[in-house]
Design a protein around this motif. Structure first.
Motif, PDB file in Angstrom:
ATOM      1  N   LEU A  51       0.953  -1.466  -0.349  1.00 54.35           N
ATOM      2  CA  LEU A  51      -0.041   0.452   0.033  1.00 54.35           C
ATOM      3  C   LEU A  51       0.994   1.241  -0.316  1.00 54.35           C
ATOM      4  CD1 LEU A  51      -2.617  -1.267   2.495  1.00 54.35           C
ATOM      5  CD2 LEU A  51      -2.938  -1.407   0.100  1.00 54.35           C
ATOM      6  N   TRP A  52       0.518   1.856  -0.735  1.00 53.11           N
ATOM      7  CA  TRP A  52       1.873   3.293  -0.976  1.00 53.11           C
ATOM      8  C   TRP A  52       0.358   4.817  -0.848  1.00 53.11           C
ATOM      9  CZ3 TRP A  52       6.923   2.981  -2.748  1.00 53.11           C
ATOM     10  CH2 TRP A  52       7.386   1.250  -2.916  1.00 53.11           C
ATOM     11  N   PRO A  53       1.273   5.427  -0.012  1.00 51.90           N
ATOM     12  CA  PRO A  53       0.799   6.863  -0.159  1.00 51.90           C
ATOM     13  C   PRO A  53       0.308   7.678  -1.607  1.00 51.90           C
ATOM     14  CG  PRO A  53       2.492   5.898   1.750  1.00 51.90           C
ATOM     15  CD  PRO A  53       2.775   5.731   0.925  1.00 51.90           C
ATOM     16  N   LEU A  54      -0.786   8.290  -1.462  1.00 46.62           N
ATOM     17  CA  LEU A  54      -1.033   9.133  -2.555  1.00 46.62           C
ATOM     18  C   LEU A  54      -0.545  10.531  -1.859  1.00 46.62           C
ATOM     19  CD1 LEU A  54      -3.137   9.957  -4.899  1.00 46.62           C
ATOM     20  CD2 LEU A  54      -4.572  10.714  -3.114  1.00 46.62           C
ATOM     21  N   THR A  55       0.260  10.667  -2.252  1.00 43.80           N
ATOM     22  CA  THR A  55       1.183  12.366  -1.922  1.00 43.80           C
ATOM     23  C   THR A  55       0.976  13.938  -2.861  1.00 43.80           C
ATOM     24  OG1 THR A  55       3.526  11.696  -3.649  1.00 43.80           O
ATOM     25  CG2 THR A  55       2.987  10.582  -1.308  1.00 43.80           C
ATOM     26  N   GLY A  56       0.487  13.043  -4.361  1.00 44.41           N
ATOM     27  CA  GLY A  56      -0.005  14.174  -4.604  1.00 44.41           C
ATOM     28  C   GLY A  56       0.963  14.949  -6.640  1.00 44.41           C
ATOM     29  N   THR A  62       7.648   7.553  -2.257  1.00 42.08           N
ATOM     30  CA  THR A  62       7.737   7.845  -0.428  1.00 42.08           C
ATOM     31  C   THR A  62       7.126   5.772   0.064  1.00 42.08           C
ATOM     32  OG1 THR A  62       5.104   7.119  -1.084  1.00 42.08           O
ATOM     33  CG2 THR A  62       5.582   9.860  -0.415  1.00 42.08           C
ATOM     34  N   ASP A  63       7.536   5.929   1.800  1.00 39.34           N
ATOM     35  CA  ASP A  63       7.309   4.441   2.099  1.00 39.34           C
ATOM     36  C   ASP A  63       6.031   3.648   2.010  1.00 39.34           C
ATOM     37  OD1 ASP A  63       9.912   4.575   3.041  1.00 39.34           O
ATOM     38  OD2 ASP A  63       9.485   5.588   5.366  1.00 39.34           O
ATOM     39  N   SER A  64       6.268   2.435   1.749  1.00 39.27           N
ATOM     40  CA  SER A  64       4.636   1.989   1.557  1.00 39.27           C
ATOM     41  C   SER A  64       4.826   1.167   2.802  1.00 39.27           C
ATOM     42  CB  SER A  64       5.258   1.038   0.545  1.00 39.27           C
ATOM     43  OG  SER A  64       6.324  -0.044   0.356  1.00 39.27           O
ATOM     44  N   VAL A  65       3.368   0.647   2.979  1.00 41.84           N
ATOM     45  CA  VAL A  65       3.319  -1.279   4.211  1.00 41.84           C
ATOM     46  C   VAL A  65       3.176  -1.846   3.226  1.00 41.84           C
ATOM     47  CG1 VAL A  65       1.859  -1.358   5.683  1.00 41.84           C
ATOM     48  CG2 VAL A  65       2.292   0.622   5.168  1.00 41.84           C
ATOM     49  N   ARG A 146      -0.673   3.530  -7.902  1.00 46.73           N
ATOM     50  CA  ARG A 146      -0.389   2.328  -8.163  1.00 46.73           C
ATOM     51  C   ARG A 146       0.855   2.031  -8.413  1.00 46.73           C
ATOM     52  NH1 ARG A 146      -5.861  -0.067  -9.936  1.00 46.73           N
ATOM     53  NH2 ARG A 146      -4.543  -1.777  -8.651  1.00 46.73           N
ATOM     54  N   ARG A 147       1.419   2.835  -9.360  1.00 49.57           N
ATOM     55  CA  ARG A 147       2.393   1.619 -10.701  1.00 49.57           C
ATOM     56  C   ARG A 147       3.808   1.897 -10.088  1.00 49.57           C
ATOM     57  NH1 ARG A 147       0.864   3.608 -16.457  1.00 49.57           N
ATOM     58  NH2 ARG A 147      -1.395   3.071 -16.453  1.00 49.57           N
ATOM     59  N   ARG A 148       4.784   0.808  -9.798  1.00 49.98           N
ATOM     60  CA  ARG A 148       5.762   0.620  -8.729  1.00 49.98           C
ATOM     61  C   ARG A 148       7.065   0.135  -9.888  1.00 49.98           C
ATOM     62  NH1 ARG A 148       4.066   4.088  -6.269  1.00 49.98           N
ATOM     63  NH2 ARG A 148       6.534   4.300  -5.739  1.00 49.98           N
ATOM     64  N   LEU A 149       6.542  -0.164 -11.333  1.00 55.00           N
ATOM     65  CA  LEU A 149       7.340  -0.076 -12.412  1.00 55.00           C
ATOM     66  C   LEU A 149       6.926   0.560 -13.824  1.00 55.00           C
ATOM     67  CD1 LEU A 149       7.863  -4.365 -12.032  1.00 55.00           C
ATOM     68  CD2 LEU A 149      10.027  -1.961 -11.229  1.00 55.00           C
ATOM     69  N   PRO A 150       7.587   0.460 -14.604  1.00 59.77           N
ATOM     70  CA  PRO A 150       7.255   1.132 -15.562  1.00 59.77           C
ATOM     71  C   PRO A 150       6.085  -0.027 -16.679  1.00 59.77           C
ATOM     72  CG  PRO A 150       9.321   1.846 -15.664  1.00 59.77           C
ATOM     73  CD  PRO A 150       9.313   0.640 -14.964  1.00 59.77           C
ATOM     74  N   MET A 151       5.060   0.628 -16.807  1.00 57.86           N
ATOM     75  CA  MET A 151       4.248  -0.245 -17.582  1.00 57.86           C
ATOM     76  C   MET A 151       4.401  -0.284 -19.266  1.00 57.86           C
ATOM     77  SD  MET A 151      -0.083  -0.471 -17.508  1.00 57.86           S
ATOM     78  CE  MET A 151      -0.193  -0.926 -15.678  1.00 57.86           C
TER      79      MET A 151
END
Length: 395
Positions: A51-56, A62-65, A146-151
């Motif tokens: 889960l990743w913070p929505l930062t704008g 950012t740190d994930s959980v 939501r994307r942690r890698l290039p799609m």
């Protein structure tokens, strides 16, 4: 001083005036109205690992959980509020769920225990889920999070065609998964609830990459066009087959095209060269339905007789699992197939543990990826359908 009503009114104002990039700052301003020190939206990544913070801010790291073995993850997987493990820390995690789709969680650090037992915060979480779902398409804040890698482009095309992964209505639940998330190209699913008829389909296109995604896009939208024109399953099959053959000569798509009468449990389907569904009842699996009942889409001209339609009456609590061969034909390091028996055992065990359907599917796809040591040889897609009517008489 806490003022939950004013907090709701302030957030409602974001529906018409703001982009999701502005949501983090709005939540910071709203926090005192809820006796909160911090309010943060965290969204699930495409692989449903963290889960990743929505930062704008798309460039901000950012740190994930992680979902597994955390309080935040328990809230996400159970769709229920969860307190932080440390009772001295007034940290609460609330699920962000839109309909049946799990978006992520809301992290709230409180300055005092709420008087309403988190009821007001639950309303806030529901409102935020609605805001995120309704405004996600006006910018890229959700996708950046939501994307942690290039799609890859093929995957971009497919994901933009699909309905939400989870859906509940008319005594039915549907939930689906696809992998590899950032490089899928040939698999797709679709569903729609129209009156008392639930439509569901699963497609597996020959090939990979951008060519496969183009064929999948044509197939998916031809299916929707036929459905919306009121065509029968047989005519839907014929329509898709015609367009696949005309636009992509020599290519083909295996598929299951199905309908469920949500009043009676009558399930009808055409299996176009596709693996049979897994049918689960009372903690075990039933014999598979006949397959195939038609040639793959695009090859129907090779047979003169019409596609066969299989009919089967479900009972309350029955589960159908539609899957592509990327699930059962995944291989371990020593070459052993995952297989139908292992698939049946996994789903049966997960259901016995009382896991929600969406969580069963999340854990299933992670099991498949792990089985192939993180490198899938083929797209792996599955869709689970459960029928659980309240008013039902056993035949």
């Amino acid at each position: 001083m806490a003022d939950p009503l004013q907090a709701v009114q302030r957030l409602l104002g974001l529906r018409q005036l703001s982009l999701l990039d502005e949501l983090p700052a709005a939540l910071t301003d709203t926090a005192p109205l809820l006796d909160a020190v911090e309010i943060t939206v965290l969204l699930v990544d495409y692989e449903q690992i963290a889960l990743w913070p929505l930062t704008g801010d798309a460039s901000r790291t950012t740190d994930s959980v992680r979902i597994n073995d955390t309080a935040a993850g328990r809230s996400f997987t159970s769709a229920r509020p969860v307190r932080h493990d440390d009772p001295a820390d007034l940290l609460l995690w609330l699920p962000l769920v839109h309909g049946a789709e799990r978006l992520g969680v809301l992290r709230v650090r409180l300055s005092a225990e709420p008087d309403d037992g988190y009821q007001g915060l639950t309303v806030i979480a529901a409102l935020l889920a609605e805001l995120i779902s309704s405004r996600r398409f006006y910018g890229d804040a959700v996708e950046h999070t939501r994307r942690r890698l290039p799609m890859q482009l093929a995957a971009e095309i497919i994901w933009n065609q699909l309905p939400p992964l989870s859906f509940t209505a008319h005594d039915t639940t549907i939930t689906a998964v696809l992998e590899p998330s950032y490089n899928v190209g040939g698999d797709a699913f679709d569903y729609a609830a129209n009156g008392t008829t639930l439509h569901i389909a699963l497609f597996d296109t020959v090939g990979h990459g951008i060519t496969a995604s183009a064929l999948t896009t044509l197939t998916l939208n031809t299916y929707r066009n036929a459905r919306r024109c009121g065509l029968s399953l047989t005519d839907t099959y014929r329509s898709i087959d015609k367009w696949v053959r005309n636009q992509h000569p020599g290519a083909f798509v295996t598929a299951i095209l199905a309908e469920l009468d949500t009043r009676t449990g009558l399930y009808q389907r055409i299996s176009a060269g596709h693996p049979a569904e897994l049918l689960l009842r009372d903690g075990g699996s039933l014999p598979p339905l006949p397959t195939p009942t038609a040639l793959p889409l695009g090859l129907a001209h090779m047979r003169t007789r019409p596609p066969g339609v299989t009919r089967h009456t479900l009972r309350r609590g029955d589960t159908l699992l539609l899957y592509t061969d990327g699930i059962t034909e995944s291989r371990s390091a020593d070459g052993e197939l995952f297989g139908l028996n292992r698939l049946s055992e996994f789903v049966t065990t997960a259901k016995a543990r009382g896991l929600p359907p969406a969580e069963i599917m999340r854990q299933l796809i992670h099991t498949i990826v792990s089985y192939e040591e993180g490198e899938l040889r083929d797209d792996a897609t599955a869709a689970m359908l459960q029928w659980h009517p309240e008013a039902y008489q056993e035949p």
